[in-house]
Motif scaffolding. Sequence first.
Motif, PDB file in Angstrom:
ATOM      1  N   THR A 149       0.837  -1.200   0.000  1.00  8.48           N
ATOM      2  CA  THR A 149       0.000   0.000   0.000  1.00  8.48           C
ATOM      3  C   THR A 149       0.879   1.260   0.000  1.00  8.48           C
ATOM      4  O   THR A 149       2.048   1.216   0.366  1.00  8.48           O
ATOM      5  N   ARG A 150       0.294   2.366  -0.424  1.00  7.92           N
ATOM      6  CA  ARG A 150       0.980   3.656  -0.380  1.00  7.92           C
ATOM      7  C   ARG A 150       0.300   4.544   0.657  1.00  7.92           C
ATOM      8  O   ARG A 150      -0.937   4.618   0.715  1.00  7.92           O
ATOM      9  N   THR A 151       1.113   5.216   1.479  1.00  6.19           N
ATOM     10  CA  THR A 151       0.595   6.117   2.508  1.00  6.19           C
ATOM     11  C   THR A 151       1.172   7.511   2.304  1.00  6.19           C
ATOM     12  O   THR A 151       2.395   7.658   2.160  1.00  6.19           O
ATOM     13  N   GLU A 152       0.323   8.526   2.251  1.00  6.04           N
ATOM     14  CA  GLU A 152       0.771   9.908   2.113  1.00  6.04           C
ATOM     15  C   GLU A 152       1.085  10.515   3.488  1.00  6.04           C
ATOM     16  O   GLU A 152       0.432  10.190   4.494  1.00  6.04           O
ATOM     17  N   ASN A 153       2.102  11.386   3.530  1.00  7.98           N
ATOM     18  CA  ASN A 153       2.442  12.146   4.735  1.00  7.98           C
ATOM     19  C   ASN A 153       2.731  11.252   5.943  1.00  7.98           C
ATOM     20  O   ASN A 153       2.212  11.453   7.042  1.00  7.98           O
ATOM     21  N   LYS A 167       2.589   3.780   7.003  1.00  8.15           N
ATOM     22  CA  LYS A 167       1.376   3.036   7.319  1.00  8.15           C
ATOM     23  C   LYS A 167       1.338   2.667   8.796  1.00  8.15           C
ATOM     24  O   LYS A 167       2.343   2.231   9.374  1.00  8.15           O
TER      25      LYS A 167
END
Length: 434
Positions: free
Chosen positions: A58-62, A65
């Motif tokens: 998954t990709r997590t912004e700022n 995860k």
Amino acid sequence: MGAVTTEQQKLVLNAFAMTLQNNLVTAQAVTWNEYDGEMDDRNGLQVLEQVTPRYTVTRTENGVKDLSTGTDGTVFGSELFEITGTFNANMGWGDFVKIKSIGDARESKALLGAATSMAERIDAYVMAIAVNASCDYLGDGTTSIDEWIDAAQAYARLKENGVGDNDLSFIMNHTDEMKLGDQLVKLPNESGAGTYRRGFSGELSGIKTLFTNQLPVLTTGTRLATGEAAINGANQNVNYADVAKAGTVNGRRMTQTLVLDAAGTKTYRAGEVFTIPDVFAFDNRKQAAVSPARLQQFTVLADATAVAGAVTLTIYPAMIVPGSGSGDNININTAHATVTAAPADNAVLTFLGAASATLSPRALIQKEAVIVNTVPLILPASDTSMRRRLSKIPLTVRMWQHSDFYTGEHGVRFDVAMNVNIRERMRIARFNGS
């Protein structure tokens, strides 16, 4: 008959092994692996091979995860490989003792016939299992290959399955060889003239192209192509964790059973391919449906007969839906998903080919998809015997001379122990023209 010397025995076995190897088309197309130890008439051999797990990324912004609820679960799959069978060729003593030099061995029609016959039989055995293992089948099931696009569609399908470009082989029959050559002959350039003189050979789209008469045929069951078999009960998808290991269904991983309503006493044959409405192929690398969208194809793994309007098929691949299940299974299923959704109740299956039709698939195979496991046969305690390992593939031939005290009969036999096992069905595509 005269006595046979040790050197004579060696040159006969060497010539047999060389002829066998040179005539094996599958020597180039699949993986061969020889195990240590010996096989006798009682033991056989089983080997369990681990399959690498996949994970949901998954990709997590700022930030990163949040894993406070725990990490994803891990399921290691496995595939069970066996060596239980042997192939034999044999000849009479008179044919054997005539061979006294390497020249005699090369000219011996009996030796050539025995080795060539074994190679053809082994090729047919390997191809029958390897080709019909695939769930992907392009084309109409019968038409010969006479255009580039006929073969290229199989390559495109393997790329959709995430298969690399290494160790690929097209396997077609000699009618295809003739028709492809005819297409090149018509080209107004030197390549056409060269094909006219030498025939079609080499590569297609940069992929090694092999030709053999040992490709299998598949006779479909008595079921109709469509309108008969329907899903009996929704949500027949499964968890990857339940089908990841060999032995769960039909002795192989990533397989499941599918319960159907059927019309009357109909038959379904191993190797048949079908689709289900609204069950699309899923690309678990990009976590989306395969684009352009296409229905996922499934193959039947065991013969089945409908009784009292019902039938249960064993199929590949197992239907694993992204986001399905609970707990660890949610992410595990997403990482190993094969379809966009489970089939709806009463959804009607569509099969390739009419009832009782004869299909003649060609194949594109990645070498690692199919493994031929071999093991040396034990040397007998009686009579005279020796073994020779082929130089290009790990296959050991045992030659055994025998004389019967009571009847006075003499004979020579050649034996190999081997089994074909499928490592990854998604790395094989069947195809025809259309």
